[in-house]
Design a protein around this motif. Structure first.
Motif, mmCIF file in Angstrom:
data_model
loop_
_atom_site.group_PDB
_atom_site.id
_atom_site.type_symbol
_atom_site.label_atom_id
_atom_site.label_comp_id
_atom_site.label_asym_id
_atom_site.label_seq_id
_atom_site.Cartn_x
_atom_site.Cartn_y
_atom_site.Cartn_z
ATOM 1 N N LEU A 187 0.826 -1.209 0.000
ATOM 2 C CA LEU A 187 0.000 0.000 0.000
ATOM 3 C C LEU A 187 0.860 1.259 0.000
ATOM 4 C CD1 LEU A 187 -2.489 -1.184 2.750
ATOM 5 C CD2 LEU A 187 -2.911 -1.145 0.316
ATOM 6 N N GLY A 188 2.187 1.070 0.021
ATOM 7 C CA GLY A 188 3.091 2.210 0.051
ATOM 8 C C GLY A 188 3.406 2.664 1.471
ATOM 9 N N ILE A 189 3.047 1.831 2.456
ATOM 10 C CA ILE A 189 3.274 2.176 3.868
ATOM 11 C C ILE A 189 4.403 1.299 4.391
ATOM 12 C CG2 ILE A 189 2.231 2.142 6.179
ATOM 13 C CD1 ILE A 189 -0.488 2.528 4.639
ATOM 14 N N PHE A 220 0.366 6.442 -8.377
ATOM 15 C CA PHE A 220 1.098 5.842 -7.255
ATOM 16 C C PHE A 220 2.331 5.097 -7.768
ATOM 17 C CE2 PHE A 220 1.630 1.728 -4.996
ATOM 18 C CZ PHE A 220 2.167 2.194 -3.806
ATOM 19 N N ARG A 252 2.701 8.848 -2.233
ATOM 20 C CA ARG A 252 3.241 7.827 -1.328
ATOM 21 C C ARG A 252 2.333 6.611 -1.221
ATOM 22 N NH1 ARG A 252 4.984 12.855 2.139
ATOM 23 N NH2 ARG A 252 2.797 13.282 1.740
ATOM 24 N N THR A 253 1.023 6.840 -1.288
ATOM 25 C CA THR A 253 0.052 5.744 -1.194
ATOM 26 C C THR A 253 -1.002 5.913 -2.289
ATOM 27 O OG1 THR A 253 -1.424 6.956 0.280
ATOM 28 C CG2 THR A 253 0.294 5.624 1.334
ATOM 29 N N ARG A 254 -1.784 4.873 -2.527
ATOM 30 C CA ARG A 254 -2.854 4.966 -3.525
ATOM 31 C C ARG A 254 -3.937 5.944 -3.068
ATOM 32 N NH1 ARG A 254 -1.235 -0.281 -3.957
ATOM 33 N NH2 ARG A 254 -0.611 -0.958 -6.028
#
Length: 197
Positions: A22-24, A94, A100-102
């Motif tokens: 998720l980009g985290i 993204f 950074r996140t969707r």
């Protein structure tokens, strides 16, 4: 508009997936307390569908529409579904490293910061085609927010079907992705089995 307000790390734990998709890059220290019950076949299929919906930020009705569209396309239904989800504008923004996140990418599209082939597009579910050029609006390029985002996402690998220039905040879709190019931990065959019941 329906908004999913479930805490992200908690949801990732329950679906048994890494938040990095998720980009985290946070990790949860808690362990999931689950009884040692064997999950049913239906449970496994449902979890895969929930995983795909959660990763791409799609609700049930649009997801069902993507599935119906994937069925009408040539080739395997599961692969078509994943390619359709990957072609969403918020996902491509993204993947290019402009967000950074969707969720952040979706907000940028909603706020009309994104140009597709020189025109403003504010529909996160807009499907990108091969050869499309995506960039941040000229007036927004100089903002400190985008400098901060590009510093954070600079180390992220860009998929081979996308070409990105982070300095100019511009990117091109070289080709449509194939299933092998999509690094999402979803078993799409289980989703197909679930919907074909």
């Amino acid at each position: 508009m329906a908004v999913n307000r479930v805490p992200v790390l908690k949801r990732c734990r329950s679906l048994g997936m890494d938040p990095i998709y998720l980009g985290i890059d946070k990790k949860s220290n808690r362990e999931l307390k689950r009884a040692n019950r064997k999950m049913s076949e239906y449970g496994l299929q449902l979890r895969e569908k929930q995983k795909a919906k959660f990763i791409y930020g799609v609700l049930e009705k649009p997801f069902r529409n993507y599935y119906a569209r994937a069925e009408r396309m040539k080739g395997q239904v599961g692969e078509n579904l994943m390619i359709l989800l990957e072609r969403r504008l918020d996902n491509v923004v993204f993947r290019m490293g402009f967000a950074r996140t969707r969720k952040e990418a979706r907000q940028m599209v909603d706020h009309k910061h994104i140009l597709v082939n020189g025109k403003v597009v504010n529909i996160p579910s807009y499907l990108i085609k091969a050869g499309d050029t995506i960039e941040i609006k000229e007036a927004k390029k100089a903002s400190a927010k985008y400098k901060e985002i590009t510093e954070t996402t600079a180390g992220r690998l860009t998929p081979e079907w996308i070409e990105t220039d982070l300095e100019a905040l511009k990117g091109t879709v070289k080709q449509l992705p194939t299933r092998e190019m999509i690094d999402v931990p979803v078993d799409e065959m289980l989703i197909v089995e679930l919907y074909s019941k």
